[in-house]
Scaffold this motif. Structure first.
Motif, PDB file in Angstrom:
ATOM      1  N   GLN B  27      83.406 -12.868  50.415  1.00  0.00           N
ATOM      2  CA  GLN B  27      82.314 -13.370  51.264  1.00  0.00           C
ATOM      3  C   GLN B  27      82.303 -14.901  51.297  1.00  0.00           C
ATOM      4  OE1 GLN B  27      78.585 -11.939  49.811  1.00  0.00           O
ATOM      5  NE2 GLN B  27      78.672 -10.016  50.974  1.00  0.00           N
ATOM      6  N   VAL B  28      82.417 -15.495  50.097  1.00  0.00           N
ATOM      7  CA  VAL B  28      82.347 -16.959  50.030  1.00  0.00           C
ATOM      8  C   VAL B  28      83.533 -17.566  50.771  1.00  0.00           C
ATOM      9  CG1 VAL B  28      82.273 -18.960  48.506  1.00  0.00           C
ATOM     10  CG2 VAL B  28      81.108 -16.869  47.843  1.00  0.00           C
ATOM     11  N   ARG B  29      84.711 -16.968  50.596  1.00  0.00           N
ATOM     12  CA  ARG B  29      85.898 -17.507  51.274  1.00  0.00           C
ATOM     13  C   ARG B  29      85.750 -17.421  52.793  1.00  0.00           C
ATOM     14  NH1 ARG B  29      89.096 -15.025  47.309  1.00  0.00           N
ATOM     15  NH2 ARG B  29      89.663 -16.567  45.719  1.00  0.00           N
ATOM     16  N   GLU B  30      85.189 -16.308  53.261  1.00  0.00           N
ATOM     17  CA  GLU B  30      84.993 -16.167  54.719  1.00  0.00           C
ATOM     18  C   GLU B  30      84.048 -17.243  55.234  1.00  0.00           C
ATOM     19  OE1 GLU B  30      83.649 -12.176  55.179  1.00  0.00           O
ATOM     20  OE2 GLU B  30      85.675 -11.331  54.910  1.00  0.00           O
ATOM     21  N   HIS B  31      83.025 -17.518  54.423  1.00  0.00           N
ATOM     22  CA  HIS B  31      82.063 -18.559  54.815  1.00  0.00           C
ATOM     23  C   HIS B  31      82.744 -19.940  54.826  1.00  0.00           C
ATOM     24  CE1 HIS B  31      78.339 -20.839  55.092  1.00  0.00           C
ATOM     25  NE2 HIS B  31      78.739 -21.557  54.041  1.00  0.00           N
ATOM     26  N   LEU B  32      83.553 -20.172  53.795  1.00  0.00           N
ATOM     27  CA  LEU B  32      84.229 -21.471  53.692  1.00  0.00           C
ATOM     28  C   LEU B  32      85.140 -21.722  54.890  1.00  0.00           C
ATOM     29  CD1 LEU B  32      85.137 -21.627  49.897  1.00  0.00           C
ATOM     30  CD2 LEU B  32      83.780 -23.302  51.155  1.00  0.00           C
ATOM     31  N   ALA B  33      85.699 -20.655  55.405  1.00  0.00           N
ATOM     32  CA  ALA B  33      86.636 -20.805  56.516  1.00  0.00           C
ATOM     33  C   ALA B  33      85.952 -21.390  57.752  1.00  0.00           C
ATOM     34  CB  ALA B  33      87.264 -19.453  56.852  1.00  0.00           C
ATOM     35  N   VAL B  34      84.639 -21.169  57.868  1.00  0.00           N
ATOM     36  CA  VAL B  34      83.949 -21.630  59.076  1.00  0.00           C
ATOM     37  C   VAL B  34      82.914 -22.722  58.798  1.00  0.00           C
ATOM     38  CG1 VAL B  34      84.271 -19.446  60.271  1.00  0.00           C
ATOM     39  CG2 VAL B  34      82.207 -19.813  58.878  1.00  0.00           C
ATOM     40  N   CYS B  35      82.700 -23.056  57.506  1.00  0.00           N
ATOM     41  CA  CYS B  35      81.599 -23.987  57.198  1.00  0.00           C
ATOM     42  C   CYS B  35      82.138 -25.280  56.601  1.00  0.00           C
ATOM     43  CB  CYS B  35      80.611 -23.331  56.240  1.00  0.00           C
ATOM     44  SG  CYS B  35      79.279 -24.458  55.770  1.00  0.00           S
ATOM     45  N   ASP B  36      82.092 -26.347  57.382  1.00  0.00           N
ATOM     46  CA  ASP B  36      82.601 -27.628  56.896  1.00  0.00           C
ATOM     47  C   ASP B  36      81.799 -28.201  55.729  1.00  0.00           C
ATOM     48  OD1 ASP B  36      84.706 -27.600  58.550  1.00  0.00           O
ATOM     49  OD2 ASP B  36      83.841 -28.900  60.088  1.00  0.00           O
ATOM     50  N   PRO B  37      80.453 -28.180  55.773  1.00  0.00           N
ATOM     51  CA  PRO B  37      79.715 -28.754  54.633  1.00  0.00           C
ATOM     52  C   PRO B  37      80.071 -28.085  53.306  1.00  0.00           C
ATOM     53  CG  PRO B  37      78.242 -28.373  56.478  1.00  0.00           C
ATOM     54  CD  PRO B  37      79.558 -27.761  56.859  1.00  0.00           C
ATOM     55  N   CYS B  38      80.217 -26.748  53.318  1.00  0.00           N
ATOM     56  CA  CYS B  38      80.577 -26.075  52.062  1.00  0.00           C
ATOM     57  C   CYS B  38      82.011 -26.435  51.661  1.00  0.00           C
ATOM     58  CB  CYS B  38      80.421 -24.566  52.180  1.00  0.00           C
ATOM     59  SG  CYS B  38      78.683 -24.054  52.132  1.00  0.00           S
ATOM     60  N   GLY B  39      82.883 -26.626  52.646  1.00  0.00           N
ATOM     61  CA  GLY B  39      84.247 -27.067  52.348  1.00  0.00           C
ATOM     62  C   GLY B  39      84.243 -28.438  51.690  1.00  0.00           C
ATOM     63  N   GLU B  40      83.333 -29.303  52.161  1.00  0.00           N
ATOM     64  CA  GLU B  40      83.187 -30.640  51.550  1.00  0.00           C
ATOM     65  C   GLU B  40      82.773 -30.518  50.074  1.00  0.00           C
ATOM     66  OE1 GLU B  40      83.426 -34.134  51.896  1.00  0.00           O
ATOM     67  OE2 GLU B  40      84.882 -33.234  53.259  1.00  0.00           O
ATOM     68  N   LEU B  41      81.804 -29.615  49.826  1.00  0.00           N
ATOM     69  CA  LEU B  41      81.346 -29.432  48.442  1.00  0.00           C
ATOM     70  C   LEU B  41      82.497 -28.959  47.551  1.00  0.00           C
ATOM     71  CD1 LEU B  41      77.824 -27.741  48.758  1.00  0.00           C
ATOM     72  CD2 LEU B  41      78.391 -30.142  48.335  1.00  0.00           C
ATOM     73  N   LEU B  42      83.317 -28.066  48.081  1.00  0.00           N
ATOM     74  CA  LEU B  42      84.459 -27.580  47.309  1.00  0.00           C
ATOM     75  C   LEU B  42      85.424 -28.731  47.010  1.00  0.00           C
ATOM     76  CD1 LEU B  42      85.329 -24.780  46.219  1.00  0.00           C
ATOM     77  CD2 LEU B  42      86.888 -24.622  48.179  1.00  0.00           C
ATOM     78  N   ALA B  43      85.581 -29.608  47.992  1.00  0.00           N
ATOM     79  CA  ALA B  43      86.447 -30.781  47.777  1.00  0.00           C
ATOM     80  C   ALA B  43      85.837 -31.703  46.719  1.00  0.00           C
ATOM     81  CB  ALA B  43      86.646 -31.532  49.084  1.00  0.00           C
ATOM     82  N   ASP B  44      84.496 -31.827  46.723  1.00  0.00           N
ATOM     83  CA  ASP B  44      83.826 -32.630  45.684  1.00  0.00           C
ATOM     84  C   ASP B  44      84.128 -32.071  44.304  1.00  0.00           C
ATOM     85  OD1 ASP B  44      82.730 -34.355  47.466  1.00  0.00           O
ATOM     86  OD2 ASP B  44      80.710 -33.490  47.427  1.00  0.00           O
ATOM     87  N   LEU B  45      84.101 -30.738  44.195  1.00  0.00           N
ATOM     88  CA  LEU B  45      84.375 -30.103  42.902  1.00  0.00           C
ATOM     89  C   LEU B  45      85.804 -30.379  42.451  1.00  0.00           C
ATOM     90  CD1 LEU B  45      82.550 -26.715  43.432  1.00  0.00           C
ATOM     91  CD2 LEU B  45      82.103 -28.347  41.600  1.00  0.00           C
ATOM     92  N   ALA B  46      86.736 -30.309  43.396  1.00  0.00           N
ATOM     93  CA  ALA B  46      88.130 -30.599  43.045  1.00  0.00           C
ATOM     94  C   ALA B  46      88.247 -32.053  42.599  1.00  0.00           C
ATOM     95  CB  ALA B  46      89.035 -30.319  44.239  1.00  0.00           C
ATOM     96  N   ALA B  47      87.463 -32.928  43.267  1.00  0.00           N
ATOM     97  CA  ALA B  47      87.510 -34.350  42.914  1.00  0.00           C
ATOM     98  C   ALA B  47      87.002 -34.582  41.494  1.00  0.00           C
ATOM     99  CB  ALA B  47      86.687 -35.162  43.907  1.00  0.00           C
ATOM    100  N   VAL B  48      86.011 -33.768  41.052  1.00  0.00           N
ATOM    101  CA  VAL B  48      85.514 -33.921  39.680  1.00  0.00           C
ATOM    102  C   VAL B  48      86.663 -33.738  38.698  1.00  0.00           C
ATOM    103  CG1 VAL B  48      84.080 -32.857  37.901  1.00  0.00           C
ATOM    104  CG2 VAL B  48      83.150 -33.227  40.178  1.00  0.00           C
ATOM    105  N   ARG B  49      87.451 -32.695  38.899  1.00  0.00           N
ATOM    106  CA  ARG B  49      88.581 -32.453  37.986  1.00  0.00           C
ATOM    107  C   ARG B  49      89.558 -33.620  38.016  1.00  0.00           C
ATOM    108  NH1 ARG B  49      90.508 -26.311  37.657  1.00  0.00           N
ATOM    109  NH2 ARG B  49      91.220 -27.258  35.724  1.00  0.00           N
ATOM    110  N   GLU B  50      89.832 -34.103  39.227  1.00  0.00           N
ATOM    111  CA  GLU B  50      90.790 -35.214  39.338  1.00  0.00           C
ATOM    112  C   GLU B  50      90.266 -36.470  38.642  1.00  0.00           C
ATOM    113  OE1 GLU B  50      91.959 -36.032  43.381  1.00  0.00           O
ATOM    114  OE2 GLU B  50      92.404 -33.897  43.670  1.00  0.00           O
ATOM    115  N   VAL B  51      89.001 -36.763  38.887  1.00  0.00           N
ATOM    116  CA  VAL B  51      88.419 -37.976  38.290  1.00  0.00           C
ATOM    117  C   VAL B  51      88.434 -37.874  36.766  1.00  0.00           C
ATOM    118  CG1 VAL B  51      86.243 -39.217  37.979  1.00  0.00           C
ATOM    119  CG2 VAL B  51      87.012 -38.618  40.280  1.00  0.00           C
TER     120      VAL B  51
END
Lengths: 211, 293
Positions: B27-51
């Motif tokens: 369900q979450v993946r299907e939502h992510l496929a169409v929702c840019d704001p949630c995609g941004e949040l996922l990118a923020d989470l990836a950035a936490v690991r990188e930082v």
């Protein structure tokens, strides 16, 4: 234990293993334990400093941990790697310290407020900003989440290794990491955006950026 | 779940960590496929690991390593019933006397009210943090104190030698001696703490809080010929920066001899300007940076 690349100074490590040194120490070799300390102190320092966020506290914790390891070397049964055992003692020394100071859990809006308040001065380099903000942000996490993130995301240990150090199931480490990252994301995302900007460092780049 | 309902960071972090059950994850993946704001949040989470991964992990400061060696040597001594520990440990107490961590915060009394003594009078509580303050004490005060002690010893000797001298004359000499010393002391007075750690600094270390590096080394007293050289460079740096120099260490920078000069930029923030100059021409060895105490 899967560890990040060893520092060059321990390149000759295969000669004597940590376990052999520990056995030598138990049998009364007066130099064996200081060799173990020499091999691992930098990593133990990094774990303690990142977990506690304060050099004085970290120094106390690492000292307590090494003294405690020195004393209870006899109880080491070889069920885990010596490094895992040492990490466990250091992390527990840090967690004890944090609990004694009874750090209050912090609400999300306080996290963001604190991050804004602690925003470093504008003339600092990108890398320094990262370091300062990460320290400040980590301090605001609950201790269990902080310890998990330090081991997994900062020190680069596998979830399984971190689970052994923390003596909890792997799933628990994963969920502590997930919750910790979720709390840090709003804070470090502003850092992420800014460090993107600061990468444009040439005059021409700044021109392009600012129009 | 698509459209106007979004997922929070915690769900997205759990998705990234593989903690969601298969149905929810889909369900979450299907939502992510169409929702840019949630995609941004996922990118923020990836950035936490990188930082977090990109944050440098510092080496243990020399002072802390020495202190641990000392604690373990003491442990070895007590375990074996005496001096059989590590071979010939130096006099650590003397070496580490001024380390910030040698003063346990637990020794400090938070409130300094007077105490009622046995006979009912109120005695002002003594300051217990004299040692901590010592770190910040201007050198002129330390030098003046040393002058007083030196003179007192001298007076006592004279007194003994003279045999018939009175206590009053002893005091007289003490005062005369003290009064005459300040002009000499002033020449050597420094408003900053000077240490001589010999430590080889790297750029990475200088990005760490500097208290761990500059704090632990013993403070250098007056009298060495190096000090004039250091003083000269420090005043040049101060003229350039127009800041108050706080602590100075003699060591190395990337393998060459260097004087590390730190000046308060913002004391409340514990931020310092760090200048590194060579001790021969006082020329900067690198661009000045902002450091932390």
């Amino acid at each position: 234990m899967n560890s990040p690349p060893e520092p060059p100074s321990s390149a000759e490590r295969p000669a004597v293993t940590d376990a052999e040194l520990l056995t030598a120490h138990i049998n009364g070799d007066p130099h064996a334990f200081s060799e173990i300390v020499k091999r691992h102190r930098d990593r133990m320092w990094a774990v303690a400093l990142r977990t506690l966020g304060d050099p004085d506290e970290a120094a106390d914790a690492v000292q307590d941990a090494f003294v405690s390891a020195y004393r209870k070397a006899g109880t080491f049964r070889g069920e885990a790697a010596v490094t895992t055992w040492l990490h466990r003692i250091v992390v527990n020394a840090c967690l004890d310290r944090m609990r004694r100071k009874s750090v209050r859990p912090v609400a999300d809006d306080e996290l963001i407020e604190a991050a804004e308040r602690d925003t470093p001065m504008p003339d600092q380099t990108g890398e320094r900003e990262v370091s300062m903000e990460v320290s400040a942000a980590l301090k605001l996490l609950p201790t269990d989440q902080r310890a998990a993130l330090v081991l997994v995301d900062m020190m680069g240990y596998s979830v399984e290794d971190a689970a052994q150090v923390l003596e909890v199931p792997s799933g628990t480490v994963k969920s502590r990491c997930a919750r910790g990252r979720a709390k840090l994301a709003p804070i470090l995302s502003h850092l992420r955006n800014r460090s993107d900007l600061s990468r444009v460092s040439s005059a021409k780049g700044a021109e392009l950026r600012d129009g | 779940m698509t459209g106007d309902t979004h997922y929070d960071l915690e769900i997205l972090a759990e998705l990234a960590e593989g903690l969601l059950d298969a149905g929810t994850a889909r369900q979450v993946r299907e939502h992510l496929a169409v929702c840019d704001p949630c995609g941004e949040l996922l990118a923020d989470l990836a950035a936490v690991r990188e930082v977090l991964a990109a944050t440098p992990t510092p080496a243990m400061p020399m002072g802390v390593a020495l202190r641990i060696d000392k604690a373990l040597a003491a442990e070895a001594g007590s375990a074996r019933g005496g001096g059989v520990g590590l071979a010939e440990p130096p006099n650590w107490d003397e070496l580490m006397r001024d380390s910030p961590w040698e003063q346990s915060p637990r020794e400090l009394e938070p409130v300094r009210l007077g105490v009622v003594s046995d006979d009912g009078t109120i005695v002002p509580a003594k300051r217990k943090d004299a040692r901590r303050r010592r770190w910040a004490m201007p050198t002129v005060a330390a030098a003046a104190a040393a002058a007083v002690v030196g003179t007192a010893v001298l007076s006592t000797n004279l007194l003994t030698a003279g045999g018939g001298g009175t206590i009053a004359s002893g005091h007289q000499q003490l005062h005369t001696g003290t009064a005459s010393s300040p002009p000499k002391v002033d020449k050597r007075a420094r408003a900053y703490a000077l240490t001589d750690s010999g430590h080889n600094y790297s750029d990475q270390e200088l990005r760490q809080p500097l208290e761990g590096f500059l704090g632990p080394a013993p403070i250098v007293g007056g009298g060495s010929s190096d000090i004039d050289v250091v003083d000269k460079c420090v005043s040049r740096v101060a003229n350039r920066t127009k800041l108050k120099v706080f602590a100075v260490d003699q060591g190395q920078y990337n393998g060459s001899e260097a004087i590390i000069v730190t000046s308060w930029k913002n004391k409340a923030n514990k931020t310092l300007r760090v200048d590194i100059v060579d001790p021969f021409n006082c020329k900067s060895l690198r661009k000045s940076t902002v450091g932390r105490w």
